[in-house]
Design a protein around this motif. Structure first.
Motif, PDB file in Angstrom:
ATOM      1  N   LEU A 196       0.847  -1.196   0.000  1.00  0.00           N
ATOM      2  CA  LEU A 196       0.000   0.000   0.000  1.00  0.00           C
ATOM      3  C   LEU A 196       0.881   1.243   0.000  1.00  0.00           C
ATOM      4  O   LEU A 196       1.784   1.384   0.823  1.00  0.00           O
ATOM      5  CB  LEU A 196      -0.911   0.005   1.234  1.00  0.00           C
ATOM      6  CG  LEU A 196      -1.804   1.237   1.410  1.00  0.00           C
ATOM      7  CD1 LEU A 196      -2.810   1.350   0.262  1.00  0.00           C
ATOM      8  CD2 LEU A 196      -2.533   1.187   2.760  1.00  0.00           C
ATOM      9  N   THR A 197       0.588   2.154  -0.932  1.00  0.00           N
ATOM     10  CA  THR A 197       1.269   3.448  -0.999  1.00  0.00           C
ATOM     11  C   THR A 197       0.233   4.551  -0.854  1.00  0.00           C
ATOM     12  O   THR A 197      -0.745   4.599  -1.610  1.00  0.00           O
ATOM     13  CB  THR A 197       2.002   3.617  -2.342  1.00  0.00           C
ATOM     14  OG1 THR A 197       2.991   2.587  -2.467  1.00  0.00           O
ATOM     15  CG2 THR A 197       2.673   4.977  -2.417  1.00  0.00           C
ATOM     16  N   LEU A 198       0.431   5.431   0.107  1.00  0.00           N
ATOM     17  CA  LEU A 198      -0.434   6.603   0.291  1.00  0.00           C
ATOM     18  C   LEU A 198       0.448   7.833   0.120  1.00  0.00           C
ATOM     19  O   LEU A 198       1.453   8.002   0.822  1.00  0.00           O
ATOM     20  CB  LEU A 198      -1.073   6.596   1.681  1.00  0.00           C
ATOM     21  CG  LEU A 198      -1.976   5.387   1.993  1.00  0.00           C
ATOM     22  CD1 LEU A 198      -2.471   5.455   3.438  1.00  0.00           C
ATOM     23  CD2 LEU A 198      -3.152   5.329   1.041  1.00  0.00           C
ATOM     24  N   PHE A 199       0.062   8.715  -0.830  1.00  0.00           N
ATOM     25  CA  PHE A 199       0.947   9.792  -1.250  1.00  0.00           C
ATOM     26  C   PHE A 199       0.214  11.128  -1.222  1.00  0.00           C
ATOM     27  O   PHE A 199      -0.726  11.366  -1.979  1.00  0.00           O
ATOM     28  CB  PHE A 199       1.439   9.460  -2.673  1.00  0.00           C
ATOM     29  CG  PHE A 199       2.533  10.350  -3.180  1.00  0.00           C
ATOM     30  CD1 PHE A 199       3.835  10.194  -2.746  1.00  0.00           C
ATOM     31  CD2 PHE A 199       2.263  11.338  -4.118  1.00  0.00           C
ATOM     32  CE1 PHE A 199       4.846  10.999  -3.233  1.00  0.00           C
ATOM     33  CE2 PHE A 199       3.268  12.155  -4.605  1.00  0.00           C
ATOM     34  CZ  PHE A 199       4.569  11.986  -4.164  1.00  0.00           C
ATOM     35  N   TRP A 200       0.604  12.001  -0.317  1.00  0.00           N
ATOM     36  CA  TRP A 200       0.080  13.361  -0.187  1.00  0.00           C
ATOM     37  C   TRP A 200      -1.451  13.420  -0.181  1.00  0.00           C
ATOM     38  O   TRP A 200      -2.076  14.138  -0.943  1.00  0.00           O
ATOM     39  CB  TRP A 200       0.651  14.271  -1.295  1.00  0.00           C
ATOM     40  CG  TRP A 200       2.099  14.525  -1.049  1.00  0.00           C
ATOM     41  CD1 TRP A 200       3.138  13.918  -1.675  1.00  0.00           C
ATOM     42  CD2 TRP A 200       2.668  15.381  -0.051  1.00  0.00           C
ATOM     43  NE1 TRP A 200       4.329  14.336  -1.142  1.00  0.00           N
ATOM     44  CE2 TRP A 200       4.071  15.263  -0.141  1.00  0.00           C
ATOM     45  CE3 TRP A 200       2.126  16.245   0.906  1.00  0.00           C
ATOM     46  CZ2 TRP A 200       4.945  15.950   0.692  1.00  0.00           C
ATOM     47  CZ3 TRP A 200       2.994  16.945   1.740  1.00  0.00           C
ATOM     48  CH2 TRP A 200       4.388  16.791   1.624  1.00  0.00           C
ATOM     49  N   CYS A 201      -2.003  12.629   0.720  1.00  0.00           N
ATOM     50  CA  CYS A 201      -3.470  12.614   0.865  1.00  0.00           C
ATOM     51  C   CYS A 201      -3.953  13.609   1.928  1.00  0.00           C
ATOM     52  O   CYS A 201      -5.112  13.993   1.925  1.00  0.00           O
ATOM     53  CB  CYS A 201      -3.940  11.206   1.230  1.00  0.00           C
ATOM     54  SG  CYS A 201      -3.440   9.946   0.049  1.00  0.00           S
ATOM     55  N   ARG A 202      -3.100  13.986   2.851  1.00  0.00           N
ATOM     56  CA  ARG A 202      -3.384  15.003   3.862  1.00  0.00           C
ATOM     57  C   ARG A 202      -4.609  14.688   4.707  1.00  0.00           C
ATOM     58  O   ARG A 202      -5.589  15.432   4.741  1.00  0.00           O
ATOM     59  CB  ARG A 202      -3.547  16.392   3.230  1.00  0.00           C
ATOM     60  CG  ARG A 202      -2.419  16.819   2.311  1.00  0.00           C
ATOM     61  CD  ARG A 202      -1.055  16.692   2.944  1.00  0.00           C
ATOM     62  NE  ARG A 202      -0.845  17.586   4.077  1.00  0.00           N
ATOM     63  CZ  ARG A 202       0.230  17.539   4.869  1.00  0.00           C
ATOM     64  NH1 ARG A 202       1.149  16.625   4.678  1.00  0.00           N
ATOM     65  NH2 ARG A 202       0.338  18.382   5.867  1.00  0.00           N
ATOM     66  N   MET A 203      -4.566  13.580   5.407  1.00  0.00           N
ATOM     67  CA  MET A 203      -5.672  13.190   6.290  1.00  0.00           C
ATOM     68  C   MET A 203      -5.473  13.808   7.677  1.00  0.00           C
ATOM     69  O   MET A 203      -4.354  13.990   8.138  1.00  0.00           O
ATOM     70  CB  MET A 203      -5.729  11.674   6.413  1.00  0.00           C
ATOM     71  CG  MET A 203      -5.952  10.972   5.081  1.00  0.00           C
ATOM     72  SD  MET A 203      -5.776   9.194   5.235  1.00  0.00           S
ATOM     73  CE  MET A 203      -5.798   8.732   3.509  1.00  0.00           C
ATOM     74  N   SER A 204      -6.609  14.042   8.333  1.00  0.00           N
ATOM     75  CA  SER A 204      -6.541  14.617   9.684  1.00  0.00           C
ATOM     76  C   SER A 204      -6.695  13.546  10.754  1.00  0.00           C
ATOM     77  O   SER A 204      -6.391  13.787  11.920  1.00  0.00           O
ATOM     78  CB  SER A 204      -7.629  15.689   9.853  1.00  0.00           C
ATOM     79  OG  SER A 204      -8.905  15.124   9.600  1.00  0.00           O
ATOM     80  N   GLN A 205      -7.173  12.351  10.382  1.00  0.00           N
ATOM     81  CA  GLN A 205      -7.333  11.254  11.340  1.00  0.00           C
ATOM     82  C   GLN A 205      -6.153  10.286  11.214  1.00  0.00           C
ATOM     83  O   GLN A 205      -5.705   9.988  10.104  1.00  0.00           O
ATOM     84  CB  GLN A 205      -8.630  10.488  11.063  1.00  0.00           C
ATOM     85  CG  GLN A 205      -9.895  11.324  11.203  1.00  0.00           C
ATOM     86  CD  GLN A 205     -11.133  10.494  10.929  1.00  0.00           C
ATOM     87  OE1 GLN A 205     -11.361   9.473  11.554  1.00  0.00           O
ATOM     88  NE2 GLN A 205     -11.939  10.944   9.971  1.00  0.00           N
ATOM     89  N   ASP A 206      -5.675   9.781  12.334  1.00  0.00           N
ATOM     90  CA  ASP A 206      -4.575   8.813  12.362  1.00  0.00           C
ATOM     91  C   ASP A 206      -4.947   7.587  11.507  1.00  0.00           C
ATOM     92  O   ASP A 206      -5.932   6.906  11.796  1.00  0.00           O
ATOM     93  CB  ASP A 206      -4.312   8.395  13.810  1.00  0.00           C
ATOM     94  CG  ASP A 206      -3.170   7.400  13.946  1.00  0.00           C
ATOM     95  OD1 ASP A 206      -2.553   7.055  12.917  1.00  0.00           O
ATOM     96  OD2 ASP A 206      -2.902   6.954  15.077  1.00  0.00           O
ATOM     97  N   PRO A 207      -4.164   7.275  10.447  1.00  0.00           N
ATOM     98  CA  PRO A 207      -4.530   6.149   9.584  1.00  0.00           C
ATOM     99  C   PRO A 207      -4.141   4.790  10.153  1.00  0.00           C
ATOM    100  O   PRO A 207      -4.622   3.753   9.676  1.00  0.00           O
ATOM    101  CB  PRO A 207      -3.732   6.434   8.302  1.00  0.00           C
ATOM    102  CG  PRO A 207      -2.532   7.191   8.756  1.00  0.00           C
ATOM    103  CD  PRO A 207      -2.985   8.012   9.936  1.00  0.00           C
ATOM    104  N   MET A 208      -3.265   4.770  11.194  1.00  0.00           N
ATOM    105  CA  MET A 208      -2.710   3.502  11.656  1.00  0.00           C
ATOM    106  C   MET A 208      -3.757   2.541  12.216  1.00  0.00           C
ATOM    107  O   MET A 208      -3.646   1.327  12.059  1.00  0.00           O
ATOM    108  CB  MET A 208      -1.613   3.754  12.710  1.00  0.00           C
ATOM    109  CG  MET A 208      -0.376   4.421  12.139  1.00  0.00           C
ATOM    110  SD  MET A 208       0.303   3.533  10.722  1.00  0.00           S
ATOM    111  CE  MET A 208       1.968   4.140  10.676  1.00  0.00           C
ATOM    112  N   GLY A 209      -4.765   3.075  12.882  1.00  0.00           N
ATOM    113  CA  GLY A 209      -5.787   2.206  13.475  1.00  0.00           C
ATOM    114  C   GLY A 209      -6.510   1.360  12.439  1.00  0.00           C
ATOM    115  O   GLY A 209      -6.933   0.232  12.731  1.00  0.00           O
TER     116      GLY A 209
END
Length: 902
Positions: A770-783
């Motif tokens: 999985l590659t996530l590139f400059w999506c600028r999320m405000s919620q922690d994605p790790m969970g």
């Protein structure tokens, strides 16, 4: 190998008769007859190719057949070019083409084909006079000499051994494990000359091994396994018969020998070494003579072929030997050069050490040093001096000779890559297909030519002729590979002998490289300057390869018409604002692989639509690109990669009529309303890798719904360029894409602050990379991400603007590699004990606000490498050891084998 060349020509002619029928219809009978004659020659050459020794007359005969087959291909290709020139783009004969011109052209090709057939028939009449020797006593004095040189004995001990301590323990552990099953086989695998026999001998003579087994025997097998001799050898050792008994045993037939040996061993705990076994079929016969024996009985193999080891005993993982490191090579050189002392580098002067360390860079295996040592001693004693690496090459040639017919050109082709080059698997297989090494006749509904290519590469790896450099994201397949320097030298030498491949090293004093017709048909240019300008004419040239760093080289040709038979072409432009690709490129009708790169704007000509044979189109551009609609009428295209050299690609717009069922790779396309309305995506039934650029967020969901129906699709890249703050994506259809294993999300993929669930909640459950590139999320994605059970590789760049990140216990169960870049607001990262239990590689870059590394790192005992780039000076000091004083966080990372701070 000559037979393999003829085989390629036969397959090529068959392919032309199918796909170029409109051009060949007037000469179909003559071409069919020529194909039949070449097939007859092919059978003869296959028999010749199995014999390593050929007299001069036979060698000349083989060369004649190979050259005639190439002449036949030239004649047919030339006819197709002329016939195509006389027709317009719709296949209709041009109005002003003279009937006399056409008749003259037909007459010419018929005369050429007839002349080639006559020469082949003359050769065919003389074939009975060239009897190929059998496998009897007089078949090959050179082969017998090689076998004697390679024959191994258990009592010959090698004192100067380095680097085998770990492998020795591993082999001994496996041998002395008391398994209660028949035919427990321990295997040592590696390329020829790497030290398999040395390791086996060391273990065989070890005092603990000799105490453990009741009976031990050592048998040398070789390529020509003679089962009767093997059985007799072991039986004589176990029985120790008198002279009279020995004569009686020698008269037994093979089945009685097997029974006698089986009975003699069944009450013993035995170890039998089968050194240098090549084929599974040989073991399938021999194993009938070996009983279960007492608990713990073992067979020890040394082999070059991993498949032989797996076939013999799937329960035991083979022990694979690798080449020596520079330090190990230096150690061994010192022992060989100064045999009276084992003190290494202390025994020689600085001058000797400097020269010696240069030498070890080119000599990598135990066998090479042994041969090197023997050559020096032979020279000093006045014996005939070996050629450089001659003895080692003879060992490696055995592996080459043993290759199946279709694999020989594939292996020799690897020689065109520069020394130490990391070879992309995908590029290599696509080039093999373009060269014709993989025939379309091998393809079926279930198996593509790419699948066949992958199988070919796996066979070369299993035979220890190619090394895996990097594994693919699944952890099982190959991403990149390498060729050992000595094997590369063998490829280059053999490829030139067989008139397959030639390497041209550009002179450092000039930009121009001039080609002439006597050069070979596949040419690889190795530039020494940043610009290569190709001049001259080589009408028979088939491939023009440039395996170099594209960002450093500009590569152009003066006249495409000078290379009209090209199948593979790479062109690079740097110093132009706008590159109008030459209209002449459309004259290269036989082109199958085209790679173009421009650092600015690129404009493709309409004539590119004439490249009906094109399989792969790979284009990199920087600012803009103009692609004519005719590109999407090329029905044989399998791989289209058109990408921008930038953070985000713009994508190109597809012609709506593009419905190719052959397309497997398609990157990067721009979608709009029409793409959705026409369900164009559903027509790509063979698509495996797809890159899509969205200009509006509302297009994403309907396209994702279509993607769920493409069952072969395994890799997807989605870029969203919509910067509207009102647009939030609905990724729910992704959760239905169970076949997806690789996913990249880039751009405007923002989470909805009004939604109760995380935007990444709907990621495919079987995702591996999985590659996530400059999506600028405000919620922690790790969970959310840590719950992906199959995730092995995670790349995060600029995706999260929060200050805290949490990885829970038991999360990321399979994660192997984690890269986090550009998380500029991240201040605190917590890893609970039990998280990421398989992590081996961690990279952090541009995490300016991170004050300390997480406590939980110390519990990840599998971590082998950590790379830190552009981190704060305070964080750096916390993990460093300065003047013997450990930083306060050093205990968190002290177990990591390799730490790099940039």
């Amino acid at each position: 190998m000559a037979g393999a060349i003829v085989s390629l020509v036969v397959e090529r002619i068959s392919d032309l008769l199918i796909h170029e029928a409109v051009f060949l219809k007037d000469v179909k009978d003559q071409v069919e007859s020529l194909k039949y004659e070449l097939k007859r020659m092919q059978c003869f050459l296959e028999n010749v190719d199995r014999k390593p020794e050929q007299d001069e007359r036979l060698h000349n005969l083989v060369s004649q057949i190979r050259d005639l087959s190439c002449d036949a291909e030239d004649a047919i290709d030339s006819f197709i070019l002329e016939a195509a020139h006389q027709r317009d783009s719709h296949g209709i004969v041009k109005r002003f083409t003279s009937i006399f011109t056409k008749l003259d052209h037909l007459h010419k090709i018929r005369v050429q084909v007839k002349a080639i057939q006559t020469k082949l028939q003359d050769i065919s009449k003389n074939l009975p006079a060239y009897e190929i020797p059998g496998d009897g006593e007089d078949s090959s004095s050179i082969l017998k000499l090689q076998q004697r040189l390679r024959r191994t004995y258990s009592h010959v001990e090698e004192e100067d051994v380095v680097s085998l301590e770990v492998s020795t323990k591993e082999v001994m552990t496996k041998l002395m494990t008391e398994e209660d099953r028949a035919h427990a086989v321990v295997s040592i695998v590696g390329m020829g000359g790497i030290g398999k026999t040395t390791l086996a001998r060391k273990v065989y003579n070890h005092v603990d091994v000799r105490r453990h087994f009741d009976f031990l025997a050592w048998v040398y097998i070789s390529q020509q396994c003679k089962q009767r001799e093997v059985l007799l050898s072991v039986l004589m050792k176990v029985l120790s018969p008198s002279k009279d008994e020995k004569e009686l045993i020698e008269k037994l037939d093979e089945s009685k020998l097997m029974k006698r040996l089986f009975d003699a061993l069944k009450e013993k705990r035995y170890l039998v070494v089968l050194d240098d076994i090549w084929r599974s079929e040989d073991w399938d016969i021999l194993k009938l003579a070996f009983p279960r024996g007492r608990m713990g009985s073992k067979i020890l193999f040394t082999t070059r072929n991993r498949n032989v080891a797996f076939d013999a005993d799937p329960c035991n993982t083979p022990i694979e030997l690798s080449v020596l490191t520079d330090d190990e090579s230096w150690n061994l050189l010192c022992r060989k050069a100064f045999p009276r002392s084992k003190m290494g580098s202390q025994c020689c002067s600085e001058e000797f050490e400097k020269l010696g360390k240069e030498m070890v860079k080119n000599v990598e295996s135990l066998a090479q040093w042994e041969m090197f040592y023997e050559n020096i001693h032979g020279h000093l004693k006045g014996l005939p001096h070996q050629d450089k690496n001659g003895a080692v090459n003879r060992i490696l040639v055995l592996s080459y000779n043993d290759l199946p017919y279709p694999l020989k050109p594939c292996f020799l082709y690897l020689g065109h890559y520069p020394k130490d080059w990391e070879i992309s698997k995908n590029e290599l297989i696509r080039l093999w297909i373009a060269e014709g090494f993989i025939s379309p006749s091998l393809e079926s509904k279930e198996i593509s030519m790419e699948d066949v290519g992958e199988h070919f590469l796996e066979q070369l790896i299993d035979r220890s002729l190619v090394q895996v450099s990097r594994q693919g994201y699944t952890g099982t397949n190959v991403k990149t590979c390498r060729v050992n320097d000595l094997l590369r030298d063998l490829c280059i030498k053999k490829a030139k002998e067989e008139k397959l491949l030639e390497i041209i090293q550009q002179s450092s004093a000039q930009f121009d490289v001039t080609l002439v017709e006597p050069m070979l048909r596949i040419i690889s240019i190795h530039p020494s300057e940043g610009k290569v300008h190709l001049k001259g004419a080589h009408p028979k040239l088939r491939s023009l390869l440039l395996p170099q760093n594209e960002t450093l080289v500009e590569f152009c040709i003066s006249n495409c018409k000078s290379f009209k038979f090209l199948r593979v072409l790479t062109l690079l432009k740097r110093n132009v604002e706008k590159w109008h690709v030459s209209n002449e490129i459309g004259d290269l009708l036989h082109l199958r692989y085209l790679k173009l790169e421009c650092w600015n704007e690129m404009i493709l000509p309409q004539s590119i639509g004439r490249l009906k044979s094109l399989y792969t189109l790979y284009i990199k551009y920087h600012t803009d690109i103009v692609i004519p609609d005719v590109v999407f009428k090329l029905e044989r295209l399998r791989h289209i990669v058109i990408k921008r050299i930038a953070l985000f690609g713009r994508g190109f717009r597809l012609r709506l009529g593009f419905t190719s069922k052959n397309i497997e790779t398609l990157k990067y396309i721009m979608v709009d309303e029409k793409s959705i309305e026409n369900n164009v995506v559903l027509r790509w039934t063979n698509i495996q890798s797809l890159g899509i650029v969205f200009t509006r967020a509302e297009y994403v969901k309907p396209i994702l719904i279509l993607l769920t129906k493409l069952q072969r699709l395994g890799s997807v890249s989605l870029e969203v360029l919509d910067d509207s703050n009102l647009s939030y994506l609905d990724l729910e259809p992704l959760s239905w894409c169970h076949h997806l294993s690789k996913l990249r999300l880039a751009g405007g993929i923002k989470d909805d602050p009004h939604s109760s669930c995380h935007i990444l909640k709907f990621l495919p459950p079987n995702i591996v990379k999985l590659t996530l590139f400059w999506c600028r999320m405000s919620q922690d994605p790790m969970g959310v991400l840590e719950k992906l059970r199959h995730l092995r590789i995670l790349y995060l760049e600029g995706v999260y603007n929060g200050s805290k990140m949490m990885c829970s216990a038991n999360g990321f169960r399979q994660l192997d590699s984690l890269q986090m870049i550009g998380l500029e607001e991240l201040e605190e990262w917590e890893i609970e004990k039990g998280a990421m239990p398989c992590l081996r590689r961690l990279e952090l870059a541009d995490v300016d606000s991170l004050g300390m590394l997480p406590e939980g790192l110390r519990f990840i005992t599998t971590l082998q490498e950590m790379i830190l780039t552009n981190i704060s000076s305070s964080l750096k000091e916390r993990i460093k050891v300065i003047d013997g004083r450990e930083g306060e966080d050093f205990y968190k990372v002290c177990h990591i084998l390799s730490i790099h701070i940039f």
